[in-house]
Design an enzyme around this catalytic site. Structure first.
Site, PDB file in Angstrom:
ATOM      1  N   GLU A 148       0.811  -1.220   0.000  1.00  0.00           N
ATOM      2  CA  GLU A 148       0.000   0.000   0.000  1.00  0.00           C
ATOM      3  C   GLU A 148       0.844   1.269   0.000  1.00  0.00           C
ATOM      4  O   GLU A 148       0.434   2.293  -0.560  1.00  0.00           O
ATOM      5  CB  GLU A 148      -0.937   0.001   1.214  1.00  0.00           C
ATOM      6  CG  GLU A 148      -2.023  -1.056   1.187  1.00  0.00           C
ATOM      7  CD  GLU A 148      -3.032  -0.825   0.075  1.00  0.00           C
ATOM      8  OE1 GLU A 148      -3.372   0.344  -0.183  1.00  0.00           O
ATOM      9  OE2 GLU A 148      -3.464  -1.817  -0.543  1.00  0.00           O
ATOM     10  N   THR A 149       2.007   1.224   0.616  1.00  0.00           N
ATOM     11  CA  THR A 149       2.813   2.443   0.782  1.00  0.00           C
ATOM     12  C   THR A 149       4.143   2.413   0.039  1.00  0.00           C
ATOM     13  O   THR A 149       4.942   3.348   0.179  1.00  0.00           O
ATOM     14  CB  THR A 149       3.112   2.684   2.273  1.00  0.00           C
ATOM     15  OG1 THR A 149       3.920   1.602   2.775  1.00  0.00           O
ATOM     16  CG2 THR A 149       1.831   2.785   3.093  1.00  0.00           C
TER      17      THR A 149
END
Length: 277
Positions: free
Chosen positions: A136-137
Site C-alpha cells: 500500500e505504501t
C-alpha cells in the site's frame, strides 16, 4: 374466603418462578457483546477485554483473534517487530516522503495506545500486516495516495449513499497512512473508534505519525483479522478485492504474496496454505 393453595399449586408456582429467574438473569450476560468499546473483544461469556481469554476461542464480537491460518502461537509484538525487522522493510530512497515519518518508535507508540492489535498476535499475522503495508505504501515510502487529490476532486472516495458519513466540503478521503485508509465511511468509522473527527480533518492521518499507524490497526482489526483464519489470500480480498478480479491488478496481489512469504521467512514461520485470492 380464599381457597387454600395446594402443595401441587405451590410447586408449580415455584417452578415457573425459577424458570423466569433463569431467563431474566441470563439475558444481560448475553447482551453484553454490544457494550464493549470498539477495540475490545466480547468473550464467549459476554465480558470485555483484549487478551486471549476474551479475543480467542468463542469470541462473539470486536477484534477477535484467529488461528492465523495455521494455529501458530501468539508472540510479543515488541519482541518480534524489532527495529532491525522494521527497518528492513523501509524504502531507503532519499526522496521518500515517508522517510522519517514511519518509524519503529511511532509504530510501537501506536501499538501501545491501540492494545487490541498486538495483545495476542502471531508471527504469521505480523508478516501479513506488513506485507499489505509494504504494497500500500511502497515499503513505507508514501504517506498518502499519489493521485489522491485529483481523484478526490473528481468525486472519488465520497460515497453519498452513506449519509451518516457526510463528506466535508473541500476534503478528500483518499488513501492515507500505513494501510492507506480510504473512503468517507472508513474515515468516519475509524475516527469514531479513535475519538478523532477524521471526517472533518482527514488530512490528520498524513500529519500525525502515530495516527497513521493507529488507522491501519483499526482497519486491520475491524476488516481483515477475521479473514486471516482462511489464509493470506482472504486478507488480499479484505484489503483490496479488485486485485482478486484478474487483469493488471493480479500483479499487485502477487506482490503482496511475495512480501508475505519474505516476511514469514524473516520471522521464521511458514506462510501456510491458501495464499491466493
Amino acid at each position: 374466603m380464599a381457597k387454600p393453595t395446594s402443595r401441587n399449586d405451590r410447586f408449580a408456582l415455584f417452578f415457573i418462578t425459577l424458570i423466569f429467574l433463569i431467563l431474566t438473569v441470563s439475558k444481560p450476560v448475553a447482551s453484553q457483546n454490544c457494550g464493549c468499546a470498539s477495540d475490545f473483544c466480547c468473550s464467549k461469556y459476554g465480558y470485555c477485554g483484549t487478551t486471549d481469554e476474551f479475543c480467542g476461542e468463542g469470541c462473539q464480537a470486536g477484534p477477535c483473534r484467529s488461528s492465523g491460518g495455521g494455529g501458530d502461537p501468539a508472540v510479543s509484538l515488541e519482541g518480534t517487530v524489532t527495529p532491525d525487522f522494521f527497518n528492513s522493510i523501509l524504502n531507503q530512497r532519499g526522496d521518500c516522503p515517508g522517510k522519517g515519518f514511519y518509524t519503529h518508535d511511532t509504530f510501537m507508540a501506536a501499538a501501545n495506545s491501540y492494545p487490541s492489535f498486538g495483545a495476542s498476535i502471531s508471527k504469521r499475522e505480523i508478516a501479513a500486516f506488513f506485507a499489505h503495508v509494504a504494497q500500500e505504501t511502497g515499503f513505507m515510502c508514501y504517506i498518502e495516495e499519489i493521485d489522491g487529490p485529483a481523484k478526490a476532486a473528481s468525486g472519488e472516495y465520497c460515497d453519498t449513499e452513506k449519509p451518516e458519513f457526510p463528506c466535508a466540503q473541500g476534503k478528500g478521503y483518499y488513501g492515507r497512512g500505513a494501510i492507506q485508509l480510504s473512503w468517507n465511511y472508513n474515515y468516519g468509522l475509524c475516527g469514531k473508534a479513535l475519538d478523532e473527527n477524521l471526517l472533518a480533518s482527514p488530512e490528520k492521518v498524513a500529519q500525525d505519525q502515530v495516527l497513521a499507524f493507529k488507522t491501519a490497526f483499526w482497519f486491520w482489526t475491524t476488516n481483515v483479522r477475521t479473514s486471516f483464519k482462511s489464509g493470506f489470500g482472504a486478507t488480499i480480498r479484505a484489503v483490496n478485492s479488485r486485485e482478486c478480479s484478474g487483469g493488471d491488478s493480479t500483479a499487485k496481489a502477487a506482490n503482496r504474496i511475495k512480501y508475505f512469504q519474505d516476511y514469514c521467512g524473516k520471522l521464521g514461520v511458514a506462510p501456510g496454505d491458501n495464499l491466493t485470492c
